[in-house]
Design a protein around this motif. Structure first.
Motif, PDB file in Angstrom:
ATOM      1  N   VAL A 267       0.811  -1.374  -0.116  1.00 17.34           N
ATOM      2  CA  VAL A 267       0.021   0.001  -0.003  1.00 17.34           C
ATOM      3  C   VAL A 267       0.924   1.266  -0.165  1.00 17.34           C
ATOM      4  CG1 VAL A 267      -1.787   1.234   1.289  1.00 17.34           C
ATOM      5  CG2 VAL A 267      -1.631  -1.264   1.415  1.00 17.34           C
ATOM      6  N   TYR A 268       0.987   1.985  -1.114  1.00 13.15           N
ATOM      7  CA  TYR A 268       1.718   3.179  -1.211  1.00 13.15           C
ATOM      8  C   TYR A 268       1.126   4.280  -0.652  1.00 13.15           C
ATOM      9  CZ  TYR A 268       5.340   0.528  -3.983  1.00 13.15           C
ATOM     10  OH  TYR A 268       6.454  -0.256  -4.417  1.00 13.15           O
ATOM     11  N   LYS A 269       1.469   5.222   0.177  1.00 14.25           N
ATOM     12  CA  LYS A 269       0.498   6.176   0.870  1.00 14.25           C
ATOM     13  C   LYS A 269       1.040   7.520  -0.060  1.00 14.25           C
ATOM     14  CE  LYS A 269       1.550   3.548   4.528  1.00 14.25           C
ATOM     15  NZ  LYS A 269       2.133   3.273   5.330  1.00 14.25           N
ATOM     16  N   LYS A 270       0.499   8.256  -0.338  1.00 17.44           N
ATOM     17  CA  LYS A 270       0.581   9.453  -1.239  1.00 17.44           C
ATOM     18  C   LYS A 270       0.791  10.608  -0.170  1.00 17.44           C
ATOM     19  CE  LYS A 270       0.047   7.181  -4.917  1.00 17.44           C
ATOM     20  NZ  LYS A 270       1.185   6.638  -5.849  1.00 17.44           N
ATOM     21  N   TYR A 271       0.548  10.177   1.146  1.00 17.30           N
ATOM     22  CA  TYR A 271       0.986  11.565   2.036  1.00 17.30           C
ATOM     23  C   TYR A 271       2.181  11.141   2.816  1.00 17.30           C
ATOM     24  CZ  TYR A 271      -1.587   7.707   4.618  1.00 17.30           C
ATOM     25  OH  TYR A 271      -2.000   6.651   5.025  1.00 17.30           O
ATOM     26  N   ILE A 272       2.907  12.175   3.481  1.00 15.10           N
ATOM     27  CA  ILE A 272       4.011  11.679   4.371  1.00 15.10           C
ATOM     28  C   ILE A 272       3.725  12.352   5.559  1.00 15.10           C
ATOM     29  CG2 ILE A 272       6.684  12.372   4.238  1.00 15.10           C
ATOM     30  CD1 ILE A 272       6.650  12.160   1.180  1.00 15.10           C
ATOM     31  N   HIS A 273       3.388  11.436   6.304  1.00 16.86           N
ATOM     32  CA  HIS A 273       3.311  11.660   7.873  1.00 16.86           C
ATOM     33  C   HIS A 273       4.126  11.007   8.748  1.00 16.86           C
ATOM     34  CE1 HIS A 273      -0.512  13.076   6.427  1.00 16.86           C
ATOM     35  NE2 HIS A 273      -1.350  12.190   6.775  1.00 16.86           N
ATOM     36  N   ILE A 274       5.009  11.627   9.394  1.00 20.95           N
ATOM     37  CA  ILE A 274       6.269  10.983  10.215  1.00 20.95           C
ATOM     38  C   ILE A 274       6.169  10.950  11.865  1.00 20.95           C
ATOM     39  CG2 ILE A 274       8.769  11.047  10.361  1.00 20.95           C
ATOM     40  CD1 ILE A 274       8.838  12.369   7.693  1.00 20.95           C
ATOM     41  N   GLY A 275       6.163   9.739  12.212  1.00 18.84           N
ATOM     42  CA  GLY A 275       6.230   9.783  13.579  1.00 18.84           C
ATOM     43  C   GLY A 275       7.378  10.152  14.290  1.00 18.84           C
ATOM     44  N   MET A 276       7.246  10.736  15.587  1.00 24.26           N
ATOM     45  CA  MET A 276       8.705  11.409  16.366  1.00 24.26           C
ATOM     46  C   MET A 276       8.750  10.812  17.431  1.00 24.26           C
ATOM     47  SD  MET A 276       9.559  14.893  17.326  1.00 24.26           S
ATOM     48  CE  MET A 276       8.320  15.180  18.305  1.00 24.26           C
ATOM     49  N   ALA A 277       9.673   9.582  17.838  1.00 31.93           N
ATOM     50  CA  ALA A 277       9.545   8.803  19.137  1.00 31.93           C
ATOM     51  C   ALA A 277       9.701   9.984  20.262  1.00 31.93           C
ATOM     52  CB  ALA A 277      10.422   7.832  19.292  1.00 31.93           C
ATOM     53  N   VAL A 278       9.009  10.070  21.365  1.00 33.41           N
ATOM     54  CA  VAL A 278       9.363  10.910  22.405  1.00 33.41           C
ATOM     55  C   VAL A 278       9.375  10.247  23.880  1.00 33.41           C
ATOM     56  CG1 VAL A 278       8.449  12.965  23.689  1.00 33.41           C
ATOM     57  CG2 VAL A 278       7.925  12.751  21.314  1.00 33.41           C
ATOM     58  N   ASP A 279      10.206  10.448  24.501  1.00 34.51           N
ATOM     59  CA  ASP A 279      10.688   9.661  25.668  1.00 34.51           C
ATOM     60  C   ASP A 279      10.246  10.667  26.740  1.00 34.51           C
ATOM     61  OD1 ASP A 279      12.224   8.178  27.500  1.00 34.51           O
ATOM     62  OD2 ASP A 279      13.817   9.781  27.509  1.00 34.51           O
ATOM     63  N   THR A 280       9.051   9.904  27.638  1.00 34.75           N
ATOM     64  CA  THR A 280       8.384  10.696  28.615  1.00 34.75           C
ATOM     65  C   THR A 280       8.662  10.051  29.749  1.00 34.75           C
ATOM     66  OG1 THR A 280       6.044   9.848  28.408  1.00 34.75           O
ATOM     67  CG2 THR A 280       6.843  11.086  26.745  1.00 34.75           C
ATOM     68  N   PRO A 281       8.524  10.639  31.084  1.00 38.81           N
ATOM     69  CA  PRO A 281       8.403   9.955  32.088  1.00 38.81           C
ATOM     70  C   PRO A 281       7.466   8.806  32.238  1.00 38.81           C
ATOM     71  CG  PRO A 281       8.417  12.366  32.638  1.00 38.81           C
ATOM     72  CD  PRO A 281       7.835  11.955  31.232  1.00 38.81           C
ATOM     73  N   ALA A 282       6.454   8.655  31.590  1.00 37.79           N
ATOM     74  CA  ALA A 282       5.315   7.770  31.719  1.00 37.79           C
ATOM     75  C   ALA A 282       5.787   6.603  30.683  1.00 37.79           C
ATOM     76  CB  ALA A 282       4.031   8.265  31.265  1.00 37.79           C
ATOM     77  N   GLY A 283       6.552   6.754  29.708  1.00 35.48           N
ATOM     78  CA  GLY A 283       7.051   5.872  28.931  1.00 35.48           C
ATOM     79  C   GLY A 283       7.220   6.402  27.318  1.00 35.48           C
ATOM     80  N   LEU A 284       7.420   5.444  26.504  1.00 34.34           N
ATOM     81  CA  LEU A 284       7.679   5.888  25.039  1.00 34.34           C
ATOM     82  C   LEU A 284       6.167   6.206  24.372  1.00 34.34           C
ATOM     83  CD1 LEU A 284       9.570   6.260  22.695  1.00 34.34           C
ATOM     84  CD2 LEU A 284       9.095   3.859  22.118  1.00 34.34           C
ATOM     85  N   LEU A 285       6.136   7.544  23.521  1.00 33.27           N
ATOM     86  CA  LEU A 285       5.194   7.869  22.847  1.00 33.27           C
ATOM     87  C   LEU A 285       5.493   8.208  21.488  1.00 33.27           C
ATOM     88  CD1 LEU A 285       2.796   9.850  25.411  1.00 33.27           C
ATOM     89  CD2 LEU A 285       2.190   7.636  24.563  1.00 33.27           C
ATOM     90  N   VAL A 286       4.725   8.087  20.265  1.00 31.61           N
ATOM     91  CA  VAL A 286       4.992   8.271  18.911  1.00 31.61           C
ATOM     92  C   VAL A 286       4.062   9.238  18.477  1.00 31.61           C
ATOM     93  CG1 VAL A 286       5.954   7.671  16.923  1.00 31.61           C
ATOM     94  CG2 VAL A 286       6.292   6.206  19.042  1.00 31.61           C
ATOM     95  N   PRO A 287       4.026  10.581  18.589  1.00 34.55           N
ATOM     96  CA  PRO A 287       3.140  11.353  17.851  1.00 34.55           C
ATOM     97  C   PRO A 287       3.395  11.522  16.386  1.00 34.55           C
ATOM     98  CG  PRO A 287       4.656  12.774  19.324  1.00 34.55           C
ATOM     99  CD  PRO A 287       4.767  11.351  19.714  1.00 34.55           C
ATOM    100  N   VAL A 288       2.576  11.786  15.554  1.00 34.89           N
ATOM    101  CA  VAL A 288       2.661  11.925  14.433  1.00 34.89           C
ATOM    102  C   VAL A 288       2.706  13.316  13.587  1.00 34.89           C
ATOM    103  CG1 VAL A 288       2.006  11.223  11.936  1.00 34.89           C
ATOM    104  CG2 VAL A 288       1.847   9.506  13.762  1.00 34.89           C
ATOM    105  N   ILE A 289       3.679  13.680  12.830  1.00 37.00           N
ATOM    106  CA  ILE A 289       3.825  15.108  12.181  1.00 37.00           C
ATOM    107  C   ILE A 289       3.269  14.739  10.798  1.00 37.00           C
ATOM    108  CG2 ILE A 289       5.143  16.752  11.693  1.00 37.00           C
ATOM    109  CD1 ILE A 289       6.667  16.498  14.423  1.00 37.00           C
ATOM    110  N   ARG A 290       2.130  15.402  10.592  1.00 39.45           N
ATOM    111  CA  ARG A 290       1.330  15.151   9.165  1.00 39.45           C
ATOM    112  C   ARG A 290       1.914  15.964   8.204  1.00 39.45           C
ATOM    113  NH1 ARG A 290      -2.565  11.775  10.623  1.00 39.45           N
ATOM    114  NH2 ARG A 290      -2.500  11.724  12.925  1.00 39.45           N
TER     115      ARG A 290
END
Ligand code: CAO
Length: 587
Positions: free
Chosen positions: A446-469
């Motif tokens: 499945v080729y995506k025509k959009y480029i959304h990139i996740g960014m791993a963030v180190d937080t005290p509660a654990g690892l989260l990966v918000p996505v920059i669209r």
């Protein structure tokens, strides 16, 4: 071009043997003696070697097919005159069937002469011709079963005696198991009867012809007719072999009479054959060593879907017995996938840590547990490869420093991250496979025509990966703001589920923390992730001298089901090129 069909040779009386592996493909160039397929009966496994050199034109069997002596395996094409039979002719694969007659140019031996020779050579016991010697004729007679032709003159270990004195055995029942460093094979009984005496000890070294077990056999000695038919079989082989050999010009290394020997691995092909699973076992070193198991155990394990290198053997030399395989399955069923880690993976043993000192047990957060489950899922599902490189960010860093004042004025911060996002967006656009996902059935991408990139963030509660669209459509300043915003939300636990969905690729930057490199785990169903480590000033040779340059290590992990090494090399090379000269980000 001469075409020649290669058939299953004499496989020592095995009535049906299953194709468990095909070792060649159409178009392959085959040497004489090269293994073509692996067959397995319930008594032995065997590699079937090529009797001729040539190119594989057609494969006539599939894995799972049941073959017998004479079954067609494949068609070889050869352009050398006299090397193979003429078009449409067939040859048995075993070298046993190619006789030295071809070398001498003599006429093929007659059936009678082949038989006579064997009798003359071997004497009364027919050593190599039959592995059992009859001691006495009449209603009850004694038969000594000896080691058949095992395809080698070297001694092999007798690792298991499968019968005891007084046991009643049927013809074909396994009496002992032999094992060399590469192979294991069961020696079957040549007759039905009662075990009178065991003539060897477990652990002994034995050679072809050594006596193994004495049997009391009911009934008269083998009727002449039966013998004849066995001989006929041998003679047919001898005849075929001589005929093939005459055509093939190849040397016979084993007398054709082996056809009349016991149904143990009597031919060279068989002896080699039993190497197949053992060799496989050698490769399966999950427990740190080869797998010791007989063909019947291997067959049972295959049927039950058990990987033998995960089973502990309770036999001599940790040999795996049928009961071990059955016990393994029972345990797996009763403990379930949670305890075993799934996919038959054995659980890590529980340790009483308190026995070694003071401990404190702290429950894990839900986020930690979800992350752990995702990591394990991705690690187990995705065949990972990591490609490493270094980006020369000397100029990028100079430019970033120049913009520091402006960043402050804008109320933001310009770290390397926005540049990484921008460079990845360009590399993803130019290498669209990295922006794709594998369909669940593996049939499509499945080729995506959009480029959304996740960014791993180190937080005290654990690892989260918000996505920059739509990273490709945003300016450096917009990206810088969004990095700050998303990282802040992640640390304040203000991200919404939608903020963490829809990513095509991930960047995990430990540049602010340290380290010289790491191998990130792909965030499936994405197929690539970039791990960024701390940049450092290093001496770089510019052709004339070493100059100080700021190098930033990157590691690109990718799903090797989708991405090839070449794709990754191109992606990485473009990426470090973009970071090395950010003017290229404009294109
Ligand atoms: N080399 C050298 N210095 C770097 C660098 C690199 N590759 N990357 C960042 N830095 C510097 C920044 O410039 C900043 O320095 P200044 O304040 O002097 O400008 C400092 O390190 C701290 O940066 P940062 O980490 O706060 O900011 P960022 O934009 O680089 O990264 C974020 C943001 C959210 C990615 C990061 O804070 C983070 O959480 N990283 C951890 C990711 C992680 O945990 N990955 C592992 C996942 S798998 O277990």
């Amino acid at each position: 071009m001469a075409k020649q069909q290669v058939n299953v040779p004499d496989i020592g009386g095995a009535e049906g043997a299953e194709v468990i592996e095909i070792l060649v493909a159409v178009g392959d160039t085959i040497e004489v003696e090269q293994s073509l397929i692996v067959l397995e009966s319930d008594k032995a496994s065997m590699e079937i070697p090529a009797s001729h050199a040539g190119t594989v034109a057609e494969i006539l069997v599939a894995v799972g097919d049941e073959l017998a002596e004479g079954s067609a395996i494949l068609v070889l094409e050869s352009d050398s005159e006299g090397e193979g039979a003429s078009e449409g002719e067939s040859a048995n694969a075993s070298p046993e069937h190619s006789d030295s007659q071809g070398d001498t140019g003599e006429e093929p031996r007659s059936e009678a002469s082949a038989q006579d020779e064997s009798a003359g050579d071997d004497g009364e016991t027919g050593n190599g011709e039959a592995s059992a010697a009859s001691a006495q004729d009449g209603a009850q007679r004694e038969v000594v079963v000896s080691v058949p032709d095992i395809g080698t003159d070297d001694a092999v270990d007798l690792i298991e005696i499968s019968v005891a004195v007084g046991d009643t055995v049927a013809e074909g029942d396994s009496l002992v198991v032999l094992e060399s460093d590469k192979a294991s094979m069961e020696v079957p009984s040549t007759d039905a009867g009662e075990v009178l005496e065991i003539l060897v000890k477990e652990g002994a070294s034995v050679r072809q012809g050594d006596d193994l077990v004495k049997l009391k056999v009911s009934g008269a000695s083998q009727p002449a007719g039966a013998n004849d038919s066995a001989k006929d079989g041998a003679n047919d082989s001898a005849k075929d072999g001589a005929k093939d050999g005459a055509k093939d010009g190849e040397k016979d290394s084993t007398p054709a009479k082996s056809a009349a020997s016991a149904p143990a691995p009597a031919t060279k092909a068989q002896a080699r054959a039993s190497q197949a699973p053992a060799a496989k076992g050698d490769a399966d070193k999950g427990k740190g060593g080869p797998v010791y198991a007989g063909p019947a155990v291997r067959k049972l394990a295959r049927e039950l879907g058990v990987e033998l290198d995960r089973v502990s053997g309770s036999g001599p030399r940790q040999r795996i017995l049928k009961e071990d395989v059955q016990a393994f399955v029972k345990t797996a069923l009763s403990t379930g996938p949670a305890a075993t880690g799934g996919a038959g993976i054995p659980p890590v043993p529980e340790v009483d840590f308190a026995a070694f000192g003071e401990v404190e047990v702290v429950g894990r957060s839900k986020m930690d547990k979800v992350t752990a489950a995702n990591m394990q899922r991705n690690w187990l599902n995705v065949p990972h490869v990591t490609q490493f490189d270094e980006a020369d960010i000397t100029d990028l860093e100079a430019f970033r420093k120049e913009l520091k004042g402006e960043a402050e004025k804008r109320g933001t911060k310009l770290t390397p991250m926005p540049f990484l996002l921008k460079a990845c967006a360009v590399a993803l656009r130019d290498n669209p496979k990295f922006n794709a996902s594998l369909s669940v059935d593996g049939e499509s991408l499945v080729y995506k025509k959009y480029i959304h990139i996740g960014m791993a963030v180190d937080t005290p509660a654990g690892l989260l990966v918000p996505v920059i669209r739509d990273v490709d459509q945003k300016s450096l300043w917009e990206l810088a703001e969004e990095v700050l915003d998303m990282a802040g939300k992640a640390r304040d636990r203000k991200l919404k589920p939608a903020d963490m969905q829809g990513g095509c690729f991930t960047i995990s930057s430990l540049g602010g923390i340290g380290g010289t490199g790491f191998t990130p785990i792909v965030n499936a169903p994405e197929v690539g992730i970039l791990g960024v480590s701390r940049a450092d000033v290093k001496p770089v040779w510019n052709g004339q001298e070493f100059v100080p340059r700021t190098l930033m290590p990157v590691g690109l992990s990718y799903d090797h089901r989708v991405i090839n090494g070449g794709d990754a090399g191109r992606f990485c090379t473009q990426l470090v090129g973009l970071l090395g000269d950010i003017r290229k980000l404009l294109f």
